[in-house]
Design a protein around this motif. Structure first.
Motif: not given
Lengths: 147, 859
Positions: B616-619, B652-654, B667-669
């Motif tokens: 997942i992208e932060a944006s 970033g992305r996680r 979703g669990l980041v």
């Protein structure tokens, strides 16, 4: 006291008491009581009156009557009174009739009452065959000594 | 519209409507002092409020009018007709501006200088100008236009108010009509009546359950349903947005920032989250206190922050959201965080625990010391947040209303306090039990677990100089006999025999302490309506209220804080980890997805529960209403972090684990995906809720096994309809062999892991037909949990089939529902279900299984 008063009579340990009829909300037979642990000894428990919780007062204890015929609280009659929006039940041995008593029978002077009843009573009525103590409900329900 | 503004408008327009009548009377009797005083009050109030809302034009007019009205009221001048005319004009103008506000939410443009000048002239001279600026009815703005050059600009100004008036008149009226002011007293009364109704319904349901009066079934179900809806409706009328408790905080923070010379930003999410006004009142002060603390102690000065590479401006965050029957409030700051070493030092110095014990404690547990009375680590005492009376007072206040508070903090990164409080105090779920021959109720929130102790139970009771402790999973739990504490005497006759047979222990948490209350018998959990005790009993601190049960009897509600104070537990400290269980899981290896989160900790979830792994992208993350969501396959997917809170990261992305249930995703980041591995798990189970099932050694590292149900529950919260649960009744034994019938693999896996963790033997069936085949093969279960909506034979048909005959005719069958509506529940009962439980409500599920509805027979 010009007007005659209407009182509901009751008996506790052979002594007659009365409360003004306006204060009485209900008269109930023996009720199942839930104990309230740690409460003052005068509190006999709580009961359910049509969805409202009523606090039951053991009137004999409240009046300091030391009786030998200990009767379980759930066999007593209940006189339900209202004080500042709360319901309380006075546990008594017998409920008497409604009495209409005139001023000529009334003794406002408390000197003929036992000392420890004086703060709890409005006064005394001389009936033909007995004496009747008129209770001051507000003070009976104030468990701390009034003073 | 801004809440504050809309409230202001509603109020003003209401009083202006009343004024309309008064104004007419004023013209007829211009010197009625009462009338003048009334008008003065309204104008005065409007003027006073304008200042807060920055309504300059309104304030100026109201101020000038107030001056005149004040003199009229005080009899300093006569209310001549010309004076009254000008006053009327002023009032008309105020109304115009209010109307404009109601539509556009900003003050309409306009020039009031002539009107104000006329008012000021009256106030100064005590007489009206010979020629009033214009007729009483004509909008005085026209006068302005006449007086000044009729430029385009002023023409535009002239037209506006009239325009606004025509268009917005109805809008303003709508605003008034949509809300109705009702005295709070009336709402309280309604709530009391609804409480009575709930009790009466419970009594009826209980009576009918025992008898069998088919004619009553259907109307009773209807009554049940309507009562539920009515209760909810009335509860809603008492609800207020939590934002009302926050409204003073921005100003407070601003002033604090100046006082302590820091740069502070306050962010608020979920201000619209509603809760009972009674609860709201009670958390107002603790919240303010905590925000002060964050500003004073939590955040560093700008210099200090910059030295550490943080933005100069510190942030204090307030977040609120609903979760089940609770509201969760978070107060976070990105300041220095708790200094665990200092806390440990201080705790040891104050003798709160032995140094050696503290050394062995986890950081999280050490942080809990800040909730101890008289514990303050502030280096200096400042004017802002005093000393000593700190978090312990906050905690006591929150616990008083049945809430709980926790903290997590990382040094250098900040602290987050999480408060969980019930939405309402009027109706709570409580455990009913008996001690010393009397029944009592205890709100569920304080109950950690229920145990059988002594006798054959495996939990041994030890006595040391009269003090009783329970050996529980290799730890010691102080015990108190409730009957003794309450002065109901030692447990009933035959004490020796009783001890041998064992007793029941209700493990409760009071603040940071855990202790066991010995009771004689356990009954059910019940929804109870809390009634205050009579004033005559208020001095008894052991009880917080009383209630009437379904069978009509009155029971007292225990107050854990009061009890604890009576017990004077002192340092009978027991840490939370104590509530850890050790039970063997079945020996089958399980496929696990390993990942890292929460600063490099290894964690695991059963692979079968994970639908997909995504980056997942932060944006792409959007924050709405205190949640983080992201677009995912044409719908919005809520994102949670490992704490179950809305996830957010800046750049970033996680990696994100996607779980799916009933077509919905969450979703669990996490920080990093490690591996997928097969492992046999021997769990050390935590039983007190929270987000993990326990810890195990996997791939040579200690690994937390995550409770997926917890996450789904928390992240979906209000997305799913409120989950309704009910303990099932008539169960005299704890269920051991459980059959789960559900077509969703996710649900089966999830329930299986939860129930097995509770020591049950779990069998699953993916359809009702398969389950029925098991029955025909002669398999027996203590409890069957069945989904309702399944392809093929559905849950209702399944239970009807079971009840019609065969080996499962008398087996307890509970419906599993994701959104139980009262009619579902009724239909379920008719079909033959013994109760129902929410799919994702882990706590309720477990309590359903571990609480015996009927007292156990002592063997």
């Amino acid at each position: 006291m010009a007007e005659p008063r209407q009182l509901i009579g009751m008996t506790v340990a052979a002594q007659q008491f009365g409360v003004r009829i306006e204060a009485v909300r209900d008269i109930l037979g023996p009720q199942q009581l839930a104990k309230v642990p740690l409460a003052p000894p005068e509190i006999a428990g709580v009961l359910n009156l049509r969805g409202r919780v009523v606090t039951a007062i053991d009137l004999a204890r409240r009046l300091g009557i030391d009786r030998d015929d200990k009767r379980p609280a759930d066999q007593a009659m209940n006189i339900v009174v209202e004080d500042r929006g709360e319901l309380y039940s006075l546990l008594v041995d017998r409920v008497g009739v409604v009495l209409t008593l005139g001023a000529e029978r009334f003794e406002a002077d408390g000197s003929s009452l036992p000392q420890h009843w004086r703060p709890l009573a409005h006064g005394l009525f001389r009936l033909d065959d007995a004496l009747l103590v008129e209770l001051d409900i507000e003070r009976v329900l104030a468990l701390q000594p009034v003073g | 519209m801004d809440d504050l503004l809309s409230e202001f408008l509603t109020e003003c327009l209401e009083s202006m409507t009343v004024l309309d009548g008064d104004l007419v009377r004023l013209e007829r009797s211009p010197d009625d002092p009462e009338l003048l005083a009334g008008i003065f009050r309204v104008v005065h109030t409007i003027k006073g409020t304008c200042g807060f809302l920055d309504l300059v034009r309104l304030e100026a007019v109201a101020h000038a009018a107030e001056n005149v009205l004040g003199k009229l009221r005080d009899g300093e001048m006569a209310a001549s007709r010309p004076v009254v005319s000008v006053v009327l004009q002023a009032l008309d103008r105020i109304k115009e501006i209010l109307d404009g506000l109601a539509t556009t939410q900003v003050e309409p443009l306009g020039d009031d200088s002539t009107l104000i000048a006329a008012l000021d002239a009256i106030a100064a001279t005590g007489t009206a100008p010979a020629e009033p600026p214009s007729g009483a009815v004509t909008p005085p703005v026209l006068a302005t236009a006449e007086a000044e050059d009729a430029t385009d600009l002023s023409l535009a100004v002239v037209e506006r108010p009239g325009e606004a008036r025509n268009v917005t008149g109805p809008a303003a009226e709508r605003l008034v009509a949509q809300t109705l002011r009702v005295p709070v007293e009336l709402l309280e009364q309604l709530m009391t009546l609804v409480g009575e109704l709930v009790l009466t319904r419970n009594q009826l349901l209980q009576a009918v359950r025992h008898g069998s009066e088919p004619a009553l079934q259907s109307p009773l179900q209807r009554l049940d349903q309507i009562t539920g809806e009515l209760q909810e409706g009335v509860m809603k009328t008492r609800m207020q947005a939590i934002g009302t408790a926050w409204s003073k905080l921005p100003r407070l923070v601003r002033d604090l920032a100046i006082e302590v010379d820091k740069e502070i930003e306050l962010t608020m999410h979920g201000a619209e989250t509603e809760l009972d006004r009674q609860v709201l009142e009670m958390i107002r002060d603790p919240l303010t206190h905590m925000v002060r603390n964050a500003a004073d102690h939590g955040l560093e000065t700008a210099d200090e922050r910059q030295r550490q590479g943080k933005p100069a401006k510190g942030t204090i965050g307030l977040d609120a959201c609903h979760e089940g029957g609770h509201i969760i409030i978070e107060i976070s700051d990105d300041g220095r965080g708790l200094d665990t070493a200092r806390i440990a030092e201080k705790a040891a110095a104050r003798g709160l625990a032995q140094e050696a014990d503290i050394a062995a404690m986890a950081e999280r547990d050490i942080q809990q010391f800040i909730f101890h009375p008289g514990f303050s680590t502030a280096e200096t005492v400042t004017a802002v947040s005093g000393r000593g009376v700190g978090m312990d007072v906050v905690r006591t206040n929150i616990e008083k209303i049945g809430g709980s508070i926790g903290i997590r903090s990382t040094k250098g990164q900040g602290s987050t306090f999480t408060i969980k409080i019930p939405l309402t105090l009027a109706i709570v779920s409580a455990l009913i039990f008996e001690a010393g021959g009397e029944r009592f109720a205890l709100p569920q929130l304080g109950v950690v677990e229920l145990l059988r102790a002594g006798g054959q139970s495996g939990h041994r009771i030890e006595t040391m100089d009269g003090m009783r402790v329970l050996r529980l999973r290799d730890r010691l739990l102080p015990l108190a006999s409730l009957a003794q504490v309450l002065g109901l005497g030692p447990r009933v006759a035959g004490a020796a025999g009783q001890t041998d047979a064992g007793s029941y222990v209700v493990v409760v948490r009071v603040g940071a302490r855990v202790l066991g209350l010995e009771v004689d018998r356990l009954f059910a959990t019940e929804e109870i309506v809390v009634k205050p005790v009579a004033p005559i009993l208020r001095s008894v601190s052991a009880f917080s209220g009383n209630t009437i049960l379904g069978d009509g009897s009155v029971v007292m509600i225990l107050d854990l804080n009061g009890l604890a104070a009576m017990l004077d537990l002192g340092r009978g400290e027991v840490d939370r980890r104590q509530a850890a269980d050790q039970r063997q899981r079945p020996d089958e290896p399980v496929s696990l997805l390993l990942f890292e989160a929460d600063g490099g900790q290894q964690m695991a979830v059963p692979s079968a529960l994970v639908t997909r792994l995504e980056q997942i992208e932060a944006s792409a993350i959007e924050r709405t209403g205190g949640r983080s969501v992201v677009r995912y396959r044409d719908s919005l997917m809520p994102l949670a972090n490992i704490e179950g809170r809305p996830a957010a990261f800046d750049t970033g992305r996680r990696p994100t684990l996607v779980f799916t249930d009933c077509g919905r995703h969450m979703g669990l980041v996490v920080d990093r995906i490690v591996d997928v591995t097969e492992a046999r798990i021997e769990l050390e189970l935590a039983s007190g809720g929270g987000n993990d099932l326990g810890t195990a050694i996997i791939a040579d590292r200690p690994t937390r096994l995550l409770d997926v149900a917890f996450f789904v529950n928390r992240a979906f919260g209000g997305w799913f309809a409120a989950l309704e649960t009910e303990a099932f009744h008539g169960n005299e034994r704890r269920a051991r062999r459980v059959l789960i019938v559900d077509d969703s693999r996710f649900v089966r896996s999830m329930l299986q892991s939860i129930l097995e963790a509770q020591g049950m033997q779990v069998t699953t069936a993916d359809s009702a037909d398969r389950a029925l085949r098991m029955r025909d093969e002669g398999r027996l279960f203590d409890l069957i949990i069945s989904d309702i909506e399944m392809p093929g034979t559905d849950g209702f048909a399944f239970v009807e089939n079971c009840r019609a005959g065969g080996a499962w005719q008398r087996t307890r069958i509970v419906a599993l529902t994701s959104h139980a509506t009262p009619s579902d529940v009724g239909r379920g009962r008719l079909a033959g279900f013994d109760g129902h439980v929410g799919k994702l409500d882990r706590e309720a599920l477990i309590s359903t299984l571990s609480v015996d509805r009927e007292p156990l027979k002592v063997a």
